[in-house]
Design an enzyme around this catalytic site. Structure first.
Site, short mmCIF file in Angstrom:
data_model
loop_
_atom_site.label_atom_id
_atom_site.label_comp_id
_atom_site.label_asym_id
_atom_site.label_seq_id
_atom_site.Cartn_x
_atom_site.Cartn_y
_atom_site.Cartn_z
N ASP A 17 0.81 -1.20 0.00
CA ASP A 17 0.00 0.00 0.00
C ASP A 17 0.86 1.28 0.00
O ASP A 17 0.59 2.24 -0.72
CB ASP A 17 -0.84 -0.10 1.29
CG ASP A 17 -1.71 1.09 1.51
OD1 ASP A 17 -2.49 1.37 0.59
OD2 ASP A 17 -1.59 1.73 2.57
N LEU A 18 1.94 1.26 0.78
CA LEU A 18 2.81 2.44 0.86
C LEU A 18 3.38 2.79 -0.51
O LEU A 18 3.42 3.97 -0.91
CB LEU A 18 3.95 2.17 1.85
CG LEU A 18 5.04 3.23 1.92
CD1 LEU A 18 4.52 4.47 2.64
CD2 LEU A 18 6.28 2.72 2.63
N HIS A 226 6.80 12.75 13.53
CA HIS A 226 6.54 14.02 12.85
C HIS A 226 6.57 15.24 13.79
O HIS A 226 7.21 16.24 13.51
CB HIS A 226 5.18 13.99 12.16
CG HIS A 226 5.00 12.84 11.21
ND1 HIS A 226 6.00 12.39 10.38
CD2 HIS A 226 3.92 12.07 10.94
CE1 HIS A 226 5.53 11.37 9.64
NE2 HIS A 226 4.27 11.16 9.97
C1 BG6 Z 1 1.69 9.23 8.40
C2 BG6 Z 1 0.85 8.59 9.45
O1 BG6 Z 1 3.05 9.13 8.71
O2 BG6 Z 1 1.31 10.59 8.28
C3 BG6 Z 1 -0.61 8.70 9.14
O3 BG6 Z 1 1.21 7.20 9.57
C4 BG6 Z 1 -0.98 10.15 8.89
O4 BG6 Z 1 -1.41 8.13 10.17
C5 BG6 Z 1 -0.03 10.78 7.91
O5 BG6 Z 1 -2.30 10.19 8.41
C6 BG6 Z 1 -0.27 12.28 7.80
O6 BG6 Z 1 0.49 12.79 6.74
P1 BG6 Z 1 -0.11 13.87 5.72
O7 BG6 Z 1 1.01 14.19 4.83
O8 BG6 Z 1 -1.28 13.22 5.07
O9 BG6 Z 1 -0.53 15.03 6.57
#
Ligand code: BG6
Length: 453
Positions: A17-18, A226
């Site tokens: 999926d990734l 993050h």
């Molecule tokens: C991913 C998380 O790293 O970042 C997700 O695993 C999250 O759960 C996503 O939804 C958010 O990233 P973005 O770029 O969609 O804000």
């Protein structure tokens, strides 16, 4: 001398999926941009797939863009069936690559570890870059062990720990805003700032990712990676250059000074969404989603407060909050300023403290100014200066891939930084596992538990 760029990108876990949801579209955004260059793409996975089926998959993921380079990358790309825990299979994969190679582990964390162990028995080509996806380990101990394993394979500059938040132009913009303007940087310190919040909320729910998310939860999925990186960029000291070692050195120094507000992590809060509506979408309760183990107590909204023990930030609370299924989600860094040391007697108000809000999504900035009131000039009010930031040419994944393929580790999470991030959240994880912090609930589509407001 700069390292040569990558000529072959090998994706391990190409059927996952990734790869189709993020990696290939990110690569497409890069190939279509001015920074794109020709690259050979090799997909690798356990299941059989013909080259033609793989090319169809790539074409679909590339569908948002077109152009000569896109076509030539699809044309030259190929698929190899291989078990990443078999040294002979990995040798075959590496033999198929030409020029400097990047091996991208788009695999579940446990399989990444197995693949790295397998690589220890394989002759690796000079200059190979190993790109590892988050989550990097499952706790401090496993992250340290994975770092040791990677160190045995290649030098740190050849490890690229991917965190796509470092590729968001709005996140990178924290640096430009802070260090290329005279007006903000001198203000950003404990002397002027009362508290800081970093909110990264989403209106998305689980999106069928129970297999991964139910074991991670919001704290590990978002804050451990993050949000702590955003914190580092928003609060670190100005580096001499934005080259990889200076930038990441400044981030690491900041994170080393960061700890949970209370030693035992009990200042944190956690909650899980129940059924609700977001816009027109009806979301089931988190615990009714397929694959969720309700006894695990996984949170979908997490909050922790950290302190930064250095001269600039001592005493200032930093509240990090991230959640899913939130109504009117915010994604911003908010600096709330202290009141002025003395407001001349005769003035009244304003009703709230002035803030600098840096929006990550949407990409905005607003700065409150306290000004004279409309009716009574001595009755002070907040006016706001707003700015919108220019969108970036590349998606966040595109940006990270650009750096990876240019052989530049600047936007890669350095090994010690990944470990610091685990250390910082460890007391909160321990408090939650020992049930010392209640698990609250909130209906999907609201701003979180009522009791939190
Ligand atoms: C991913 C998380 O790293 O970042 C997700 O695993 C999250 O759960 C996503 O939804 C958010 O990233 P973005 O770029 O969609 O804000």
């Amino acid at each position: 001398m700069a390292a040569p760029a990558i000529s072959t990108l090998v994706i391990l876990g190409a059927g996952g999926d990734l790869t189709s949801r993020l990696l290939l579209p990110g690569l497409a955004s890069l190939l279509a941009s001015t920074r794109g260059s020709d690259i050979r793409l090799i997909g690798v996975d356990r299941d059989p797939m013909t080259d033609a089926a793989w090319k169809r998959r790539v074409t679909k993921a590339f569908s948002a863009v077109d152009g000569r380079r896109i076509e030539s990358v699809i044309e030259s790309s190929s698929y190899l069936q291989a078990d990443v825990t078999d040294p002979a299979a990995l040798e075959r994969v590496l033999a198929a690559a030409t020029g400097r190679t990047a091996l991208y582990f788009a695999l579940p964390p446990a399989v990444t570890v197995l693949a790295c162990r397998t690589l220890a028995g394989v002759d690796l080509p000079a200059g190979i870059v190993l790109a590892v996806e988050k989550p990097f380990g499952t706790d401090l101990k496993s992250a340290t062990a994975l770092n040791r394993l990677l160190q045995r394979l290649v030098p740190e500059e050849q490890v690229f720990r991917v965190d796509h938040f470092l590729g968001k132009s709005t996140v990178i913009n924290l640096l430009g805003l802070r260090f290329a303007n005279r007006i903000f940087e001198p203000l950003l310190s404990a002397q002027n700032v009362a508290h800081v919040e970093i909110n990264i909320e989403e209106d998305l729910g689980l999106e069928g990712r129970a297999g991964y998310y139910d074991k991670a939860g919001a704290l590990i999925d978002m804050i451990q990676s993050h949000l702590l990186l955003v914190l580092a960029l928003a609060t670190m000291e100005p580096p001499a250059t934005v080259a990889s070692e200076d930038l990441r050195g400044a981030m690491a120094q900041l994170l080393r000074a960061t700890r949970s507000w209370k030693k035992d992590g009990t200042e944190s809060r956690r909650a899980r969404y129940t059924a609700g509506t977001i816009g027109r979408r009806k979301l089931p309760a988190y615990t009714s989603e397929a694959g969720v183990d309700r006894t695990r107590g996984t949170e979908t909204l997490a909050e922790m407060t950290v302190a930064i023990d250095n001269w600039r930030w001592a005493g200032v609370p930093f509240v990090l909050r991230s959640g899913k299924a939130i109504g009117e989600p915010r994604q911003e860094v908010v600096f709330t300023f202290r009141d002025v040391p003395h407001l001349p007697t005769g003035f009244s108000g304003p009703s709230r403290q002035a803030q600098l809000r840096i929006g990550i999504k949407p990409a905005t900035m607003s700065l409150d100014l306290v000004t004279n009131g409309f009716e009574d000039p001595f009755d002070l009010e907040c006016d706001t200066l707003d700015a919108n930031f220019r969108p970036s040419e590349l998606s966040a994944y595109g940006e990270v891939l650009a750096e990876l393929l240019e052989g530049d580790p600047t936007l890669s999470v350095r090994g010690d930084i990944a470990e610091e991030c685990w250390r910082i959240v460890a007391p909160v994880l321990a408090a939650w596992r020992a049930d010392r912090v209640p698990l609250d609930s909130y209906p999907a589509g609201t701003r979180g538990p009522r009791s939190w407001r």
